[in-house]
Structure formats: C-alpha cells, structure tokens
Scaffold this motif. Structure first.
Motif, mmCIF file in Angstrom:
data_model
loop_
_atom_site.group_PDB
_atom_site.id
_atom_site.type_symbol
_atom_site.label_atom_id
_atom_site.label_comp_id
_atom_site.label_asym_id
_atom_site.label_seq_id
_atom_site.Cartn_x
_atom_site.Cartn_y
_atom_site.Cartn_z
ATOM 1 N N SER A 38 0.769 -0.792 0.351
ATOM 2 C CA SER A 38 0.117 0.118 0.047
ATOM 3 C C SER A 38 0.638 1.090 -0.247
ATOM 4 O O SER A 38 0.379 2.255 0.339
ATOM 5 C CB SER A 38 -0.819 0.245 0.576
ATOM 6 N N THR A 39 2.030 1.171 0.437
ATOM 7 C CA THR A 39 2.652 2.378 0.170
ATOM 8 C C THR A 39 3.638 2.067 -0.922
ATOM 9 O O THR A 39 4.963 2.379 -1.084
ATOM 10 C CB THR A 39 4.066 2.348 1.392
ATOM 11 N N GLY A 40 4.468 0.584 -0.684
ATOM 12 C CA GLY A 40 5.647 0.195 -1.424
ATOM 13 C C GLY A 40 6.876 -0.037 -0.116
ATOM 14 O O GLY A 40 7.999 0.748 -1.074
ATOM 15 N N THR A 367 -3.381 7.100 -9.414
ATOM 16 C CA THR A 367 -1.894 7.658 -9.022
ATOM 17 C C THR A 367 -0.813 7.994 -7.728
ATOM 18 O O THR A 367 0.232 7.996 -7.911
ATOM 19 C CB THR A 367 -1.461 9.308 -9.852
ATOM 20 N N GLU A 368 -1.617 8.113 -6.682
ATOM 21 C CA GLU A 368 -1.619 7.876 -5.264
ATOM 22 C C GLU A 368 -0.079 6.780 -5.096
ATOM 23 O O GLU A 368 -0.304 6.056 -5.836
ATOM 24 C CB GLU A 368 -2.142 7.987 -4.191
ATOM 25 N N ASN A 369 0.447 6.864 -3.855
ATOM 26 C CA ASN A 369 1.970 6.062 -3.566
ATOM 27 C C ASN A 369 1.083 4.198 -3.199
ATOM 28 O O ASN A 369 -0.135 4.219 -3.196
ATOM 29 C CB ASN A 369 1.911 6.342 -2.076
ATOM 30 N N GLY A 370 1.894 3.293 -3.677
ATOM 31 C CA GLY A 370 1.110 2.032 -4.029
ATOM 32 C C GLY A 370 0.855 2.084 -5.041
ATOM 33 O O GLY A 370 0.490 2.139 -6.202
ATOM 34 N N TYR A 371 0.268 0.367 -4.545
ATOM 35 C CA TYR A 371 0.093 -0.239 -5.927
ATOM 36 C C TYR A 371 -1.129 -0.790 -6.019
ATOM 37 O O TYR A 371 -1.696 -1.616 -6.489
ATOM 38 C CB TYR A 371 0.837 -1.529 -6.125
#
Ligand code: NAD
Length: 487
Positions: A38-40, A367-371
């Motif tokens: 969820s954040t990488g 487009t936000e962080n994470g997948y």
C-alpha cells in the motif's frame, strides 16, 4: 533479520520470525525484502536460502521421516488439531500480518485465516480415517489387499495471494498422511509462513517434519530438491506458466506432482436469475482479495434480458467500495501485490478499451503511492480481447452479452483453463444441465464462493492436476501398495 517500525507496531512480536526454519532450528539471514504494497515501503527483510540450505532441509526432512511415519495417526491428528487451535487463538495477529504483506483487506485476511486453520482441523480428522481396501480377484486366484503409505518427502511451493491457506492446504494433508515437508512460500509474503511455522513448533510438530525456506532463487532451489531421490512429491500452487516448467523438471526424476494452477472463471447470469443474488455473488467472486484469486470471476457472461440491469447494479456496487491499505479496517479493496501486477491489469484494460469496451467505473490505475487499481466494470468487451483469455488478477469485471444457453457454454469453454465457474439461474434443472457441459473442476450454482476444506479443490485442462481438500486430498500424499495374498 530486520523488522521495520510499521511492521513491529502492528504485529505480535511472538510471531516475528524471518530466518530459515530447518530441522526445528531458526537460522537468521537477510537478502529478501518484504514490501508494504500500500506504500511500497520496506516492512521486513528475511533470509535468502542458497542451494546448500535446500539440501540441509531435505536432510532434515529425511531424518524426521521414519519417526513421523511411525507416529500413530491419533498423535499426528492431535498435533494438527493443536495447530488449528493456535491459529484460531492468533487469528487477529495472523490476519494483520497477511493484510500487511499481501495488502488484502482485513475482512478478507480474517476470512483467509479461518479458512486456512480449517485445513488443519479437517486433516486432523482425516488423519485417523486413512482408507484401505480388501477384494477377491474375479478368478478366485488370490486376495487383493491395498494399503496406503506416505509418499515420502514433499516439496510444497505456494503463491502470495493466500499466504496462509495455500500452505495449510498442503501441510495439513501431508502431515496427516505421514509425510515430512519443505515449504517454499512466495518471497512477497514470507512472514505469514514463518509465523505459522512458529505456531507449528508450539503445537508440537517435531523438528524436521516441517521446514520452511525463502529464496530469491526458486528455480535453482527447487531443481536441486527435485533432483534428490529422497524427494517424492511436488505440490505446487501458482501460475500455469511456472507449473509447466516444474512438471518438466519433475519428469527428470519422475516425482509425483499435484498442480493447482491458474484460472479464467466464467460467471454466467441467465435472464431468470435473481438479480440481487447474482450481484451479491458477483461481488464475492470478483472482489475477494481485490480480484487476486485463482477462482476469481474473470469473464461475466450475462444474458441479454438482464444485461443492462446487471451492469448498472455491478457498477454501483463496485463504485461504492472503499480503497485503501489492507490493514485499515475501513478498507474494502486493498492494493495489488506489486507495481507489475498493476501494469498487467492496465495493459489488459487499455487493450479492451481500445477495442471498443466502455468503462462504467474505474478504468485506469490510481496515481497515489502504493500499487492501487480501482474497482472497474467494462461493458461491450469483444469476446476475443486479451482480457478474456488472460487471468486479470485484479478488481476488473469485464461483462459480455449473450443470447442462448449454447452460446454461453461455448464462450465459457473457450479457454485453456478450467478451474472454477459460476452459474446464476432460478431454474436448477437448467443450471445443472449447463453446468454438466462446462469444462471446470469446480462450479458455483447461485453461489460466489465455493472453497471449503471438505470439498475437492482443483481444476481441469491447464488449471492443474490433482485435488486438494476433501476426502481425497490426503491421497495426493500417499501411494497405494497392493499386496497379493494367498492364505
Ligand atoms: P507464480 O507461479 O509466479 O509463483 C508461485 C510460486 O512459485 C512462488 O512461491 C514462486 O516463488 C515460485 N516459483 C516461481 N518460479 C519458480 C520456479 N522456476 N521454480 C520453482 N518455484 C518457482 O504465481 P504467483 O504470482 O505467486 O501466484 C498467482 C498465480 O497462482 C495465479 O496464476 C493464480 O491463479 C495461481 N493460484 C492458483 C491457485 C489454485 O488453487 N489453483 C490458488 C492460488 C493461486
């Protein structure tokens, strides 16, 4: 071994384990990074097994084999039962761990832990009911006595999408049968496997009966184990592509294989279906684990008379889902496992849109962080689009319109896969008649969820070989031995 702040804050320290587990000993190491999808961000780092570690694991499984095989079934059963109880006691911590490393919503993670633990309870029961057979030959020449013996050391390879359940679905029957095992979990989700091994130790699993290896070299490690004549079983769950490679490798030493591979499930809704029931089922069949399930509905075939109402209802439900990290209790649709998974979904959807499909909701990655990929419904999809042939493994529902029963059957069977299928109709006779003609290992009739430890799970065609669960699951880890007896 390293655990990062976020992980430590969420998970029960008693379940922190990140080293190889061989012969009942934990061996610390590093080299495999586990990310929060969820954040990488980095969650933890776990040991990376080399070929020598795999050889040691086979030695450990071999050293434990005779003792475990000779352990009375009742005792094996009670160890599995204790393991089930410990998983149930630690359900919340295990669910959090799954939500963290896999990304699935907590509700799905809790469901997985309950399902996973049930395999230990089911096989605790089956361990004491291993069947045998006695017959007379038709000619009267002698008697036929058939025993079932443990097949030998089993290598178990599991995917990241159900990090607990895919492991227990193999460990449960293997241990019940009297086999010792080496588990190689997916390197995206190793923490759950190690946490379960900790609980297994506490349940009384003797050293060497269950060994766990994480590795960045799955091919090398697996080939080395399959080449060892002491290894007699490979039980694999994962993609059809990797399954084919492993079948070829196992052929070299004629190792028995059980293969749970990919799916491309059709979800057929007839005009006479109860619309609300079909929509409820569609949401479960599509959105459990945000679509990252081998049984996930991959193609929605909806009859012309109910098509528009189904698309409208499905769109409204998909639109309303809350997207977020799996460990946020509000989340209903978590992230995909990796950025590559998002790219694959994006490719399939973009190709479908370019070929004339229309997205009634979603349709491009967030487009936000994470997948993250949003819940998406596509209508007017060409039946030959790549999205109809490949596993989407994400929250995308392509809907295709059909007219006749024969057309639905032809479309449903137009795939190399044959794992799961779903039919919705109020007419059970029609559903059964169509169901008989669908090439599939499992069929949900007016039900969006079919997995159950007491039922045989598996596919036909290129979805696999063999069945897990049910009363036959234990036989995947046994060999029949025929005694020709005169007395
Ligand atoms: P994958 O095939 O990429 O990996 C599965 C496992 O195989 C992982 O542990 C991986 O490390 C290992 N692996 C990869 N290459 C290997 C090699 N050359 N030798 C030995 N091991 C190797 O699959 P995935 O992406 O982890 O999981 C998703 C796939 O699994 C989907 O296709 C899905 O349908 C399938 N799946 C099937 C079932 C089922 O019961 N039929 C259940 C869950 C998932």
């Amino acid at each position: 071994m390293t655990f990062h702040a976020k992980f430590s804050g969420y998970a029960d320290p008693a379940l922190h384990a990140a080293g190889l587990y061989i012969g009942g000993k934990w061996q610390s190491g590093s080299g495999i990074t586990v990310l929060d999808p969820s954040t990488g961000n980095l969650l933890a780092e776990v040991a990376d097994a080399a070929i020598e570690d795999a050889q040691r694991a086979v030695d450990a499984a071999d050293a434990a084999a005779a003792g475990w095989r000779a352990t009375p079934a009742r005792q094996r059963s009670e160890i599995l039962r204790r393991w089930y109880q410990l998983m149930t006691q630690h359900a919340e911590e295990l669910a959090t761990l799954i939500a963290l490393e896999n990304g699935k919503a907590l509700a799905d993670a809790r469901g997985e832990v309950a399902y996973a633990a049930e395999f230990f309870r089911w096989y605790a029961e089956e361990a004491t009911r291993i069947p045998g057979e006695f017959r007379h030959t038709p000619s009267g020449s002698h008697n036929i006595l058939v025993d079932h013996e443990p097949i030998g050391i089993a290598v178990l390879i599991t995917p990241w999408n159900f990090p607990a359940a895919m492991a227990t679905r193999k460990i449960g029957p293997a241990l019940a049968a009297g086999c010792t095992v080496i588990l190689k979990p997916a390197s995206e989700t190793p923490l759950t496997a190690y946490a379960m091994a900790r609980l297994g130790e506490e349940a009384g699993v003797p050293p060497g009966v269950v060994n766990v290896l994480t590795t960045s070299n799955p091919g090398g490690i697996t080939n080395a184990m399959l080449a060892d004549p002491r290894v007699r079983k490979l039980s694999f769950t994962g993609s059809t592509g990797v399954g084919r490679v492993l079948l070829a490798e196992a052929a070299k030493s004629v190792v028995s294989c059980s293969m749970e591979l990919g799916g491309n499930a059709p979800f057929i809704v007839f005009d006479d279906a109860d619309l609300e029931v079909a929509l409820d089922g569609a949401m479960i069949a599509k959105m459990r684990n945000a679509g990252e399930a081998c049984t996930a509905a991959n193609r929605f075939y909806v009859q012309a008379g109910i098509h528009d109402a189904f698309v409208a209802g499905l769109t409204a439900r998909m639109k309303s889902l809350k997207i977020g990290p799996g460990y946020d209790p509000e989340t209903q649709c978590g992230p995909m496992i990796t950025q590559n998974a998002v790219r694959k979904i994006d490719r399939l959807v973009s190709e479908a849109l370019a070929a004339g499909a229309r997205a009634t909701t979603g349709g491009k990655p967030l487009t936000e962080n994470g997948y993250f990929y949003p819940p998406t419904v596509l209508e007017n999809v060409p039946v030959n689009a790549s999205i109809a042939r490949e596993e989407i493994f994400g929250p995308v529902a392509p809907v295709y319109k059909f007219e006749s029963d024969d057309e639905a059957i032809r479309l449903a069977n137009n795939t190399e896969y044959g794992l799961a299928a779903y039919i919705y109709s109020r007419d059970l006779k029609r559903a059964m008649k169509v169901g008989k003609r669908i090439e599939t290992g499992m069929l949900g009739i007016n039900r969006g969820l079919m997995s159950d430890p007491a039922a045989p799970f598996g596919g036909v065609k290129q979805s696999g070989l063999g069945r897990e669960g049910g009363v036959t699951g234990i036989l995947e880890f046994m060999e029949p031995k025929y005694f020709a007896v005169d007395y």
